[in-house]
Design a protein around this motif. Structure first.
Motif, PDB file in Angstrom:
ATOM      1  N   PRO A  72       0.811  -1.339   0.069  1.00  0.00           N
ATOM      2  CA  PRO A  72       0.107   0.037   0.022  1.00  0.00           C
ATOM      3  C   PRO A  72       0.898   1.310  -0.209  1.00  0.00           C
ATOM      4  CG  PRO A  72      -0.797  -1.615   1.686  1.00  0.00           C
ATOM      5  CD  PRO A  72       0.555  -2.070   1.113  1.00  0.00           C
ATOM      6  N   VAL A  73       2.051   1.368   0.696  1.00  0.00           N
ATOM      7  CA  VAL A  73       2.887   2.264   0.687  1.00  0.00           C
ATOM      8  C   VAL A  73       3.512   2.526  -0.682  1.00  0.00           C
ATOM      9  CG1 VAL A  73       5.034   3.443   1.923  1.00  0.00           C
ATOM     10  CG2 VAL A  73       3.435   2.037   3.156  1.00  0.00           C
ATOM     11  N   LYS A  74       3.945   1.527  -1.240  1.00  0.00           N
ATOM     12  CA  LYS A  74       4.428   1.588  -2.498  1.00  0.00           C
ATOM     13  C   LYS A  74       3.423   2.391  -3.395  1.00  0.00           C
ATOM     14  CE  LYS A  74       7.706  -2.074  -2.516  1.00  0.00           C
ATOM     15  NZ  LYS A  74       7.916  -3.678  -2.958  1.00  0.00           N
ATOM     16  N   GLU A  75       2.305   1.921  -3.386  1.00  0.00           N
ATOM     17  CA  GLU A  75       1.132   2.311  -4.560  1.00  0.00           C
ATOM     18  C   GLU A  75       0.898   3.735  -4.109  1.00  0.00           C
ATOM     19  OE1 GLU A  75      -2.338  -0.105  -4.721  1.00  0.00           O
ATOM     20  OE2 GLU A  75      -3.807   1.764  -4.965  1.00  0.00           O
ATOM     21  N   TYR A  76       0.807   4.074  -2.845  1.00  0.00           N
ATOM     22  CA  TYR A  76       0.456   5.568  -2.529  1.00  0.00           C
ATOM     23  C   TYR A  76       1.591   6.280  -2.809  1.00  0.00           C
ATOM     24  CZ  TYR A  76       0.620   9.678   0.396  1.00  0.00           C
ATOM     25  OH  TYR A  76       0.895  10.908   0.892  1.00  0.00           O
ATOM     26  N   ILE A  77       2.793   6.101  -2.619  1.00  0.00           N
ATOM     27  CA  ILE A  77       3.958   6.870  -2.985  1.00  0.00           C
ATOM     28  C   ILE A  77       3.890   6.934  -4.536  1.00  0.00           C
ATOM     29  CG2 ILE A  77       6.459   7.378  -3.224  1.00  0.00           C
ATOM     30  CD1 ILE A  77       5.248   8.015  -0.290  1.00  0.00           C
ATOM     31  N   ASN A  78       3.925   5.809  -5.439  1.00  0.00           N
ATOM     32  CA  ASN A  78       3.769   6.189  -6.864  1.00  0.00           C
ATOM     33  C   ASN A  78       2.688   6.733  -7.273  1.00  0.00           C
ATOM     34  OD1 ASN A  78       6.129   4.540  -7.233  1.00  0.00           O
ATOM     35  ND2 ASN A  78       5.103   2.614  -7.201  1.00  0.00           N
ATOM     36  N   GLY A  79       1.469   6.679  -6.564  1.00  0.00           N
ATOM     37  CA  GLY A  79       0.514   7.790  -6.906  1.00  0.00           C
ATOM     38  C   GLY A  79       0.755   9.067  -6.923  1.00  0.00           C
ATOM     39  N   LEU A  80       1.562   9.449  -6.334  1.00  0.00           N
ATOM     40  CA  LEU A  80       2.034  10.946  -6.189  1.00  0.00           C
ATOM     41  C   LEU A  80       2.993  11.135  -7.135  1.00  0.00           C
ATOM     42  CD1 LEU A  80       2.586  11.384  -2.132  1.00  0.00           C
ATOM     43  CD2 LEU A  80       0.605  11.421  -3.369  1.00  0.00           C
ATOM     44  N   LYS A  81       3.899  10.352  -7.479  1.00  0.00           N
ATOM     45  CA  LYS A  81       4.828  10.467  -8.477  1.00  0.00           C
ATOM     46  C   LYS A  81       4.379  10.345  -9.727  1.00  0.00           C
ATOM     47  CE  LYS A  81       8.850   8.335  -7.038  1.00  0.00           C
ATOM     48  NZ  LYS A  81       9.862   7.589  -6.600  1.00  0.00           N
TER      49      LYS A  81
ATOM     50  N   ALA B 116       6.269  11.028   6.264  1.00  0.00           N
ATOM     51  CA  ALA B 116       6.040   9.701   6.505  1.00  0.00           C
ATOM     52  C   ALA B 116       7.259   8.989   6.895  1.00  0.00           C
ATOM     53  CB  ALA B 116       5.433   9.043   5.224  1.00  0.00           C
ATOM     54  N   TYR B 117       7.309   8.154   7.930  1.00  0.00           N
ATOM     55  CA  TYR B 117       8.458   6.969   8.109  1.00  0.00           C
ATOM     56  C   TYR B 117       7.584   5.817   8.525  1.00  0.00           C
ATOM     57  CZ  TYR B 117      13.001   5.737   8.519  1.00  0.00           C
ATOM     58  OH  TYR B 117      14.213   5.084   8.251  1.00  0.00           O
ATOM     59  N   PRO B 118       7.050   4.994   7.369  1.00  0.00           N
ATOM     60  CA  PRO B 118       6.526   3.983   7.605  1.00  0.00           C
ATOM     61  C   PRO B 118       7.053   2.976   8.269  1.00  0.00           C
ATOM     62  CG  PRO B 118       6.640   4.469   5.095  1.00  0.00           C
ATOM     63  CD  PRO B 118       7.573   5.308   5.866  1.00  0.00           C
ATOM     64  N   SER B 119       6.615   1.858   8.729  1.00  0.00           N
ATOM     65  CA  SER B 119       7.210   0.699   9.193  1.00  0.00           C
ATOM     66  C   SER B 119       7.431  -0.136   8.038  1.00  0.00           C
ATOM     67  CB  SER B 119       6.230  -0.027  10.231  1.00  0.00           C
ATOM     68  OG  SER B 119       5.290  -0.403   9.776  1.00  0.00           O
ATOM     69  N   ASP B 120       8.482  -0.840   7.988  1.00  0.00           N
ATOM     70  CA  ASP B 120       8.745  -1.704   6.551  1.00  0.00           C
ATOM     71  C   ASP B 120       9.465  -3.029   6.841  1.00  0.00           C
ATOM     72  OD1 ASP B 120      11.438   0.448   5.891  1.00  0.00           O
ATOM     73  OD2 ASP B 120      11.398  -1.234   7.153  1.00  0.00           O
ATOM     74  N   LYS B 121       9.703  -3.739   6.077  1.00  0.00           N
ATOM     75  CA  LYS B 121      10.353  -5.200   5.937  1.00  0.00           C
ATOM     76  C   LYS B 121      11.724  -4.984   6.837  1.00  0.00           C
ATOM     77  CE  LYS B 121       7.906  -7.027   1.958  1.00  0.00           C
ATOM     78  NZ  LYS B 121       7.492  -5.679   1.345  1.00  0.00           N
ATOM     79  N   LYS B 122      12.365  -3.936   6.856  1.00  0.00           N
ATOM     80  CA  LYS B 122      13.531  -3.639   7.559  1.00  0.00           C
ATOM     81  C   LYS B 122      13.547  -3.425   8.897  1.00  0.00           C
ATOM     82  CE  LYS B 122      15.869  -0.008   6.577  1.00  0.00           C
ATOM     83  NZ  LYS B 122      17.015   0.869   6.141  1.00  0.00           N
ATOM     84  N   SER B 123      12.404  -2.374   8.971  1.00  0.00           N
ATOM     85  CA  SER B 123      12.038  -2.063  10.435  1.00  0.00           C
ATOM     86  C   SER B 123      10.710  -2.233  10.418  1.00  0.00           C
ATOM     87  CB  SER B 123      12.311  -0.438  10.678  1.00  0.00           C
ATOM     88  OG  SER B 123      13.516  -0.028   9.954  1.00  0.00           O
TER      89      SER B 123
ATOM     90  N   GLN C   7      -5.412  11.450   4.961  1.00  0.00           N
ATOM     91  CA  GLN C   7      -6.557  10.814   4.579  1.00  0.00           C
ATOM     92  C   GLN C   7      -6.449   9.858   2.890  1.00  0.00           C
ATOM     93  OE1 GLN C   7      -9.455  10.495   6.203  1.00  0.00           O
ATOM     94  NE2 GLN C   7      -9.750   8.647   4.860  1.00  0.00           N
ATOM     95  N   ARG C   8      -5.733  10.426   2.218  1.00  0.00           N
ATOM     96  CA  ARG C   8      -5.209   9.735   0.962  1.00  0.00           C
ATOM     97  C   ARG C   8      -4.628   8.337   1.280  1.00  0.00           C
ATOM     98  NH1 ARG C   8      -2.907  12.527  -4.581  1.00  0.00           N
ATOM     99  NH2 ARG C   8      -2.137  10.479  -5.617  1.00  0.00           N
ATOM    100  N   VAL C   9      -3.708   8.443   2.337  1.00  0.00           N
ATOM    101  CA  VAL C   9      -2.893   7.206   2.546  1.00  0.00           C
ATOM    102  C   VAL C   9      -3.947   6.265   3.282  1.00  0.00           C
ATOM    103  CG1 VAL C   9      -0.874   6.494   4.178  1.00  0.00           C
ATOM    104  CG2 VAL C   9      -0.857   8.675   3.343  1.00  0.00           C
ATOM    105  N   ILE C  10      -4.679   6.572   3.978  1.00  0.00           N
ATOM    106  CA  ILE C  10      -5.713   5.888   4.670  1.00  0.00           C
ATOM    107  C   ILE C  10      -6.647   5.221   3.583  1.00  0.00           C
ATOM    108  CG2 ILE C  10      -7.849   5.691   6.108  1.00  0.00           C
ATOM    109  CD1 ILE C  10      -6.432   8.227   7.652  1.00  0.00           C
ATOM    110  N   ASP C  11      -7.019   5.875   2.585  1.00  0.00           N
ATOM    111  CA  ASP C  11      -7.819   5.529   1.324  1.00  0.00           C
ATOM    112  C   ASP C  11      -7.115   4.346   0.656  1.00  0.00           C
ATOM    113  OD1 ASP C  11      -9.810   7.252   2.379  1.00  0.00           O
ATOM    114  OD2 ASP C  11      -9.371   8.625   0.697  1.00  0.00           O
ATOM    115  N   VAL C  12      -5.939   4.615   0.576  1.00  0.00           N
ATOM    116  CA  VAL C  12      -4.912   3.645  -0.359  1.00  0.00           C
ATOM    117  C   VAL C  12      -5.238   2.046   0.512  1.00  0.00           C
ATOM    118  CG1 VAL C  12      -3.014   2.707  -1.087  1.00  0.00           C
ATOM    119  CG2 VAL C  12      -3.807   5.158  -1.694  1.00  0.00           C
ATOM    120  N   HIS C  13      -4.706   2.364   1.733  1.00  0.00           N
ATOM    121  CA  HIS C  13      -4.702   1.006   2.851  1.00  0.00           C
ATOM    122  C   HIS C  13      -5.888   0.363   2.886  1.00  0.00           C
ATOM    123  CE1 HIS C  13      -0.704   2.786   3.734  1.00  0.00           C
ATOM    124  NE2 HIS C  13      -0.311   1.605   4.511  1.00  0.00           N
TER     125      HIS C  13
END
Ligand code: P6P
Length: 342
Positions: free
Chosen positions: A224-233, A266-273, A329-335
């Protein structure tokens, strides 16, 4: 000068706190004294940050001590200054610092009713590069009869009575908010040695096309984080324009810009942390209250309200998204879309 408009009604932090106290009939003045100690800590840390730059860069040790102790790391100086300021005001029972593994209990003040969590110098790894660093703090009021153990601080951010940060940039900028109150910005005037109210009632813009995240972690991000950030870019909507990227890598600097201009940090939790990198008690929760009280939002990586997250231990971490209401809210919607697809 003749005709120059001089503001003679200067609101210092000291005056602001006195006026705040009069709004609470039951106030004993303890919180006001605590805040005076907080502001002294910021003033002294600010002084040492500017002085240490000179020492490091020019070796000008000024009053170098006779024993030739090594120049204490600034983190240690900041931590020592903060601890002595909190101890000396006599209103703090418990102190959690990013620099201290264990919680500090001021046994000399068994009836003190406040607990403080802080990161004395957040972002200090950036200091040599001249990047703005800061002090982040949160203040909690202890239950009656609390024993002053670290468990007393495993509280949700909704229990904070105040929070904020001081950014040591061109000047020291203090941003502070009280529970249920507004957000006010003060600038340290070294001539007076006072924090002056320069940004009354700060409100974060409802939206802004700026995102602030360390893209170096993209490999580890959840879908969801990847999709959200790509949606901005790579906007797909007709006429959509890409967002601007702004990332300083010092939370107080990224937070201050986001508060002033809008956008999202944003500092999302991820596979590394998996639990995220930033600490709940003295980074995520205090910032969340500032952003909420300025009209923004703050959530963790499970899209839960950041202010309701309870740390499992005093240095517990969390993912965080905070900023303009529409951006979060946009992050919440994607998740939520991803949740439905599961
Ligand atoms: P990264 C600084 O070390 C800090 O604690 C915060 O101030 C900042 O937001 C974050 O870590 C930066 O982390 O992994 O992007 O370098």
């Amino acid at each position: 000068a003749v005709g120059e408009a001089i503001n003679t009604d200067i609101i210092t932090l000291t005056r602001f706190l006195t006026e705040e106290q009069t709004k609470h009939k039951e106030a004993t003045g303890d919180f006001t004294l605590l805040c005076h100690a907080l502001q002294f800590a910021f003033k002294s840390i600010s002084y040492y940050i500017r002085r240490s730059t000179l020492i490091n860069l020019t070796g000008l040790a000024g009053a170098s001590n006779a024993t030739g102790d090594d120049q204490k790391k600034l983190d240690v100086i900041g931590n020592d200054l903060f601890i002595s300021a909190m101890r000396s005001c006599g209103r703090v029972r418990l102190l959690v610092s990013e620099e201290e593994e264990e919680c500090i209990t001021f046994d000399e003040f068994p009836t003190a009713r406040y607990a403080v969590a802080c990161d004395p110098i957040d972002g200090s790894s950036n200091l040599d590069a001249g990047v703005s660093v800061g002090t982040i703090f949160s203040v909690y009021k202890l239950e009656e009869g609390s024993k002053g153990t670290k468990e007393d601080l495993l509280l949700p951010g909704t229990e904070m009575v105040a929070s904020g940060f001081t950014m040591y940039g061109a000047s020291a900028q203090l941003v502070i908010t009280m529970k249920g109150g507004g957000v006010n910005g003060f600038t340290l005037d070294n001539n007076f040695g006072e924090f002056i109210l320069t940004h009354p009632n700060m409100r974060i813009p409802k939206k802004r096309a700026i995102y602030s995240v360390n893209e170096g972690n993209s490999l580890y991000w959840e879908e969801p984080v990847k999709e959200y950030i790509n949606g901005l870019k790579f906007p797909t909507e007709e006429g959509g324009k890409p967002y601007s990227a702004r990332y300083i890598g010092s939370m107080v600097a990224d937070a201050y810009r986001t508060l002033l201009y809008g956008g999202i940090f944003a500092y999302p939790s991820d596979k590394k942390s998996p639990k995220g990198k930033l600490r709940i008690l003295y980074e995520c929760a205090p910032m969340a209250m500032v952003f909420e009280n300025a009209g923004g939002l703050a959530v963790n990586s499970k899209m839960e309200r950041m202010m309701e997250v309870i740390p499992e231990h005093i240095h517990d971490r969390s993912g965080i998204f905070m900023g303009s209401e529409q951006e979060v809210q946009r992050v919440i919607d994607v998740h939520q879309k991803h949740q439905k697809q599961k």
